[in-house]
Scaffold this active site. Sequence first.
Site, short mmCIF file in Angstrom:
data_model
loop_
_atom_site.label_atom_id
_atom_site.label_comp_id
_atom_site.label_asym_id
_atom_site.label_seq_id
_atom_site.Cartn_x
_atom_site.Cartn_y
_atom_site.Cartn_z
N GLY A 1 1.10 -1.40 -0.14
CA GLY A 1 -0.27 -0.17 0.27
C GLY A 1 0.77 1.11 -0.07
N CYS A 2 2.09 1.14 0.77
CA CYS A 2 2.67 2.57 0.60
C CYS A 2 3.39 2.71 -0.10
CB CYS A 2 3.15 2.31 2.13
SG CYS A 2 2.36 2.56 3.63
#
Length: 156
Positions: free
Chosen positions: A45-46
Amino acid sequence: MPDLAVGDPAPAFSLPATGGRTASTEALKGKPFVVYFYPKADTPGCTTEACGFNEALAQFKGLGIDVIGISKDSLPALEKFAAKYNLAFPLASDPDNAVAQAYGAWGEKVFMGRRSVGLIRSTFLIDKDGKVAKAWKKVKVEGHAAEVLAAAKALG
């Protein structure tokens, strides 16, 4: 935990950042910027979020807006992450989560049904007067950079 609202002054910070830089509100005084908080460098996600901001960076810069990513990761971990994905904006290290707490990006969260205390993925658009123009809490990464860019364009 503070809950920053539109119109609130952005909490001041000065943190070590990638590329031998310092990310600070003092250096950004008088210009708008985006600061986003993410849980951990080089996780799916990051990475999606960082790459989204990186892809839109030229458009942010065209509006005179800097982008800063902040996590509790160590500077060496951030340097590795930035190099791996050619991230051109500063990633700042907030090891004690003091800045995340000041922005209300630290607190209780629920992930896969489990409660924990940690970093809450959040983004803040700060105007040239150093005030919060828009805040996103509990961010979903897909399309987020485009959403922030649209709000930045509306800032004028």
